[in-house]
Design a protein around this motif. Structure first.
Motif, short mmCIF file in Angstrom:
data_model
loop_
_atom_site.label_atom_id
_atom_site.label_comp_id
_atom_site.label_asym_id
_atom_site.label_seq_id
_atom_site.Cartn_x
_atom_site.Cartn_y
_atom_site.Cartn_z
N ILE A 166 0.85 -1.19 0.00
CA ILE A 166 0.00 0.00 0.00
C ILE A 166 0.88 1.24 0.00
CG2 ILE A 166 -1.74 1.33 1.26
CD1 ILE A 166 -2.83 -1.27 2.37
N VAL A 167 0.83 2.00 -1.09
CA VAL A 167 1.62 3.22 -1.22
C VAL A 167 0.88 4.39 -0.58
CG1 VAL A 167 2.68 4.82 -2.87
CG2 VAL A 167 2.68 2.36 -3.33
N SER A 168 -0.45 4.43 -0.77
CA SER A 168 -1.25 5.48 -0.14
C SER A 168 -2.68 4.98 0.03
CB SER A 168 -1.24 6.76 -0.98
OG SER A 168 -1.87 6.55 -2.23
N LYS A 169 -3.38 5.61 0.97
CA LYS A 169 -4.77 5.27 1.26
C LYS A 169 -5.46 6.55 1.71
CE LYS A 169 -7.52 2.31 4.39
NZ LYS A 169 -7.44 1.30 5.48
N SER A 170 -6.63 6.85 1.14
CA SER A 170 -7.33 8.09 1.50
C SER A 170 -8.82 7.90 1.34
CB SER A 170 -6.85 9.25 0.62
OG SER A 170 -7.10 8.98 -0.75
N SER A 171 -9.58 8.80 1.95
CA SER A 171 -11.03 8.75 1.86
C SER A 171 -11.51 9.49 0.61
CB SER A 171 -11.67 9.39 3.10
OG SER A 171 -11.35 8.65 4.25
N ASN A 172 -12.55 8.98 -0.01
CA ASN A 172 -13.14 9.64 -1.16
C ASN A 172 -14.00 10.80 -0.67
OD1 ASN A 172 -14.51 10.39 -3.47
ND2 ASN A 172 -15.35 8.37 -3.91
N PRO A 173 -13.66 12.05 -1.03
CA PRO A 173 -14.43 13.19 -0.53
C PRO A 173 -15.77 13.38 -1.24
CG PRO A 173 -12.70 13.95 -2.00
CD PRO A 173 -12.50 12.48 -1.84
N SER A 174 -15.95 12.71 -2.39
CA SER A 174 -17.18 12.87 -3.16
C SER A 174 -18.19 11.79 -2.79
CB SER A 174 -16.89 12.80 -4.65
OG SER A 174 -18.10 12.83 -5.40
N HIS A 175 -19.45 12.21 -2.61
CA HIS A 175 -20.53 11.27 -2.32
C HIS A 175 -21.61 11.34 -3.39
CE1 HIS A 175 -19.10 10.26 1.77
NE2 HIS A 175 -18.58 11.48 1.71
N PHE A 176 -21.23 11.86 -4.57
CA PHE A 176 -22.16 12.01 -5.68
C PHE A 176 -22.61 10.64 -6.20
CE2 PHE A 176 -22.30 12.74 -10.47
CZ PHE A 176 -23.64 13.09 -10.47
N ILE A 177 -21.63 9.79 -6.55
CA ILE A 177 -21.92 8.42 -6.97
C ILE A 177 -20.87 7.49 -6.38
CG2 ILE A 177 -23.06 9.02 -9.17
CD1 ILE A 177 -20.37 8.36 -10.58
N ASP A 178 -21.16 6.19 -6.40
CA ASP A 178 -20.17 5.18 -6.03
C ASP A 178 -19.48 4.73 -7.30
OD1 ASP A 178 -21.02 5.35 -3.42
OD2 ASP A 178 -22.26 3.55 -3.51
N TYR A 179 -18.15 4.90 -7.37
CA TYR A 179 -17.43 4.51 -8.57
C TYR A 179 -17.34 2.99 -8.67
CZ TYR A 179 -15.86 9.37 -8.02
OH TYR A 179 -15.82 10.72 -7.84
N GLN A 180 -17.58 2.49 -9.87
CA GLN A 180 -17.56 1.05 -10.11
C GLN A 180 -16.49 0.66 -11.11
OE1 GLN A 180 -19.16 -1.63 -8.95
NE2 GLN A 180 -18.35 -3.05 -10.48
N ASP A 181 -16.43 1.36 -12.23
CA ASP A 181 -15.54 0.99 -13.34
C ASP A 181 -14.71 2.21 -13.71
OD1 ASP A 181 -14.52 -0.84 -15.11
OD2 ASP A 181 -16.17 -0.74 -16.53
N CYS A 182 -13.38 2.06 -13.77
CA CYS A 182 -12.48 3.19 -14.07
C CYS A 182 -11.50 2.80 -15.16
CB CYS A 182 -11.70 3.61 -12.82
SG CYS A 182 -12.72 4.14 -11.42
N GLU A 183 -11.13 3.79 -15.98
CA GLU A 183 -10.12 3.61 -17.03
C GLU A 183 -9.20 4.82 -17.04
OE1 GLU A 183 -9.32 1.36 -19.40
OE2 GLU A 183 -10.99 -0.06 -19.41
N SER A 184 -7.96 4.60 -17.47
CA SER A 184 -7.00 5.69 -17.61
C SER A 184 -7.43 6.63 -18.72
CB SER A 184 -5.61 5.12 -17.90
OG SER A 184 -4.71 6.17 -18.21
N GLY A 225 -20.40 5.12 -12.41
CA GLY A 225 -21.12 4.41 -11.36
C GLY A 225 -22.49 5.00 -11.13
N VAL A 226 -23.13 4.56 -10.06
CA VAL A 226 -24.46 5.03 -9.70
C VAL A 226 -24.56 5.18 -8.19
CG1 VAL A 226 -25.62 3.93 -11.66
CG2 VAL A 226 -25.43 2.70 -9.49
N THR A 227 -25.60 5.84 -7.75
CA THR A 227 -26.03 5.80 -6.36
C THR A 227 -27.54 5.66 -6.36
OG1 THR A 227 -25.88 6.88 -4.19
CG2 THR A 227 -26.32 8.30 -6.06
N GLU A 228 -28.08 4.94 -5.39
CA GLU A 228 -29.53 4.73 -5.33
C GLU A 228 -30.14 5.74 -4.36
OE1 GLU A 228 -30.08 0.63 -4.30
OE2 GLU A 228 -30.01 -0.01 -6.39
N LEU A 229 -31.15 6.46 -4.84
CA LEU A 229 -31.80 7.49 -4.04
C LEU A 229 -33.25 7.09 -3.76
CD1 LEU A 229 -30.54 10.64 -5.97
CD2 LEU A 229 -29.56 9.65 -3.89
N PRO A 230 -33.73 7.31 -2.54
CA PRO A 230 -35.12 6.97 -2.24
C PRO A 230 -36.08 7.91 -2.95
CG PRO A 230 -34.13 8.11 -0.39
CD PRO A 230 -33.02 7.85 -1.38
N GLN A 231 -37.24 7.39 -3.33
CA GLN A 231 -38.27 8.22 -3.95
C GLN A 231 -39.47 8.24 -3.00
OE1 GLN A 231 -38.48 8.10 -8.46
NE2 GLN A 231 -37.89 5.99 -8.06
#
Length: 314
Positions: free
Chosen positions: A204-222, A232-238
Motif C-alpha cells: 500500500i503506497v497510499s490510502k485516502s477517503s473519497n471526498p465525493s458522495h455524488f456516486i459510487d465509482y464502479q468501473d475506471c479507465e485511464s 457508477g451510480v447511487t440509489e436514491l429513495p423516492q
C-alpha cells in the motif's frame, strides 16, 4: 473428427483474440489527453445520441466492469449461486454472510458473441469488480461479496488469455487500474469510499477517503496525462412513490496523482429494464465526432448500449 473440429474452433477463437490485440487501438498519451479534454466538454446538457444496441448472446450474470481492445470487449461478471444475507448484528467484522459464486471475465465480439470465459477467484472470493487495460495487461480485482473483506488482484494477458495472481488485499477492492507512469495501481473499495494506491507487488503506497458522495465509482479507465475516468451510480429513495429507488448515474474525471475531482456530470440514460446505463460496466473512447460511451447495465440477458456525444473539436 469431432475432437478435431472442437480443437480447430478453439484455435479460431484464440486467433481472433490475438489478431484483435495485435491491431488494437491502444490509448496512447495523446489519445488519453484528447479523451480527458473531450470529457471536460461534457455537461448535463450534453446530447447522447443512441448508436447501437448489441444483445449479448450468452448469460452475462451480473456484469461489473468492461474494457475494450480493438474490436473485442472484456467484461467482468459475478455468477451468484447463493446470495449473501445480512446479519442482525455484525459477526467477526462482517455485516453479512459470504454467499457463493463464480467470477468471470467474458471476451466477446462486436456482434455480442462469446469467444472466451475466463474464471477467476477461489472460495469466498468470487466477485470481480471494475477492470482496465494498461496497454499490455488487463487488471482485475476479485473480492468477497461484502464490504471490509478480502481480494485477489489478477493480471490477464489478452494474447494468451492467461490470468496471473499478482497479490492479495485486506479489503474489498471494487475496481483497479494501472496509473501508466510508475506502474502503480489505483483502486477503489466497496462503494469507492476509500482510494488505494498499490505497488504491483501489493504494497500500500497510499490510502485516502473519497471526498465525493455524488456516486459510487464502479468501473475506471485511464485517460492519459495522469487522469482517470470513473463511472457508477447511487440509489436514491423516492418518497411517496411505489417505484422503489432511483438510480442516479454519473461520470467523473479524477487526477490520479491527487485523486481530486477535475470534472463530473450526471448521466440520465436508462436501459429497457430501467437501469441507468452507468450502473456497472462502462467504457469511453474518442470518436470521429467526439466521444462514445458503451454501457451494459442489465443482468443475465444483457444489451450493450452504445451512445455518441458530438463535441466541438479543439
Amino acid at each position: 473428427m469431432k475432437k478435431l473440429l472442437l480443437t480447430f474452433a478453439a484455435a479460431l477463437s484464440i486467433g481472433t483474440v490475438t489478431t484483435a490485440f495485435a491491431n488494437s487501438d491502444i490509448q496512447t498519451d495523446n489519445k488519453g489527453k484528447q479523451l480527458a479534454d473531450n470529457f471536460q466538454q461534457l455537461s448535463r446538457d450534453t446530447v447522447w445520441e443512441p448508436k447501437e444496441n448489441i444483445e449479448l448472446q450468452f448469460n452475462s450474470y451480473h456484469p461489473q466492469g468492461m474494457t475494450k481492445i480493438g474490436d473485442l470487449y472484456y467484461m467482468s461478471s459475478v455468477e451468484v449461486l447463493e446470495k449473501p444475507v445480512k446479519y442482525d448484528q455484525p459477526r467477526d467484522g462482517y455485516d453479512r454472510t459470504p454467499g457463493k459464486g463464480i467470477g468471470h471475465v467474458f471476451v466477446f465480439d462486436k456482434q455480442g458473441k462469446l469467444l472466451k470465459d475466463i474464471k477467476l477467484g477461489e472460495g469466498n472470493i468470487y466477485h470481480p469488480g471494475g477492470i482496465a487495460f494498461d496497454g499490455k495487461s488487463i487488471w482485475v480485482s476479485v473480492a468477497e461479496y461484502r464490504p471490509n473483506s478480502k481480494s485477489i488482484i489478477y493480471k490477464i494477458n489478452p494474447e494468451t488469455m492467461e490470468a496471473k495472481e499478482m497479490f492479495r488485499a485486506n479489503d474489498h477492492i471494487g475496481g483497479i487500474l494501472s496509473d501508466g507512469k510508475k506502474g502503480n495501481l489505483k483502486a477503489v473499495s466497496w462503494g469507492s469510499r476509500t482510494f488505494y494506491e498499490f505497488s504491483q507487488k501489493g504494497k500500500i503506497v497510499s490510502k485516502s477517503s473519497n471526498p465525493s458522495h455524488f456516486i459510487d465509482y464502479q468501473d475506471c479507465e485511464s485517460a492519459g496525462n495522469e487522469n482517470m475516468i470513473c463511472s457508477g451510480v447511487t440509489e436514491l429513495p423516492q418518497q411517496g412513490s411505489s417505484a422503489g429507488k432511483y438510480e442516479l448515474g454519473g461520470l467523473a474525471l479524477l487526477n490520479m496523482k491527487t485523486m481530486n475531482m477535475v470534472h463530473e456530470l450526471p448521466i440520465t440514460l436508462f436501459s429497457s429494464q430501467g437501469h441507468n446505463v452507468t450502473r456497472n460496466p462502462v467504457y469511453l473512447e474518442n470518436s470521429q465526432h467526439g466521444m462514445k460511451l458503451y454501457g451494459i447495465p442489465d443482468d443475465e440477458h444483457s444489451t450493450m448500449y452504445v451512445y455518441e456525444a458530438k463535441l466541438d473539436k479543439k
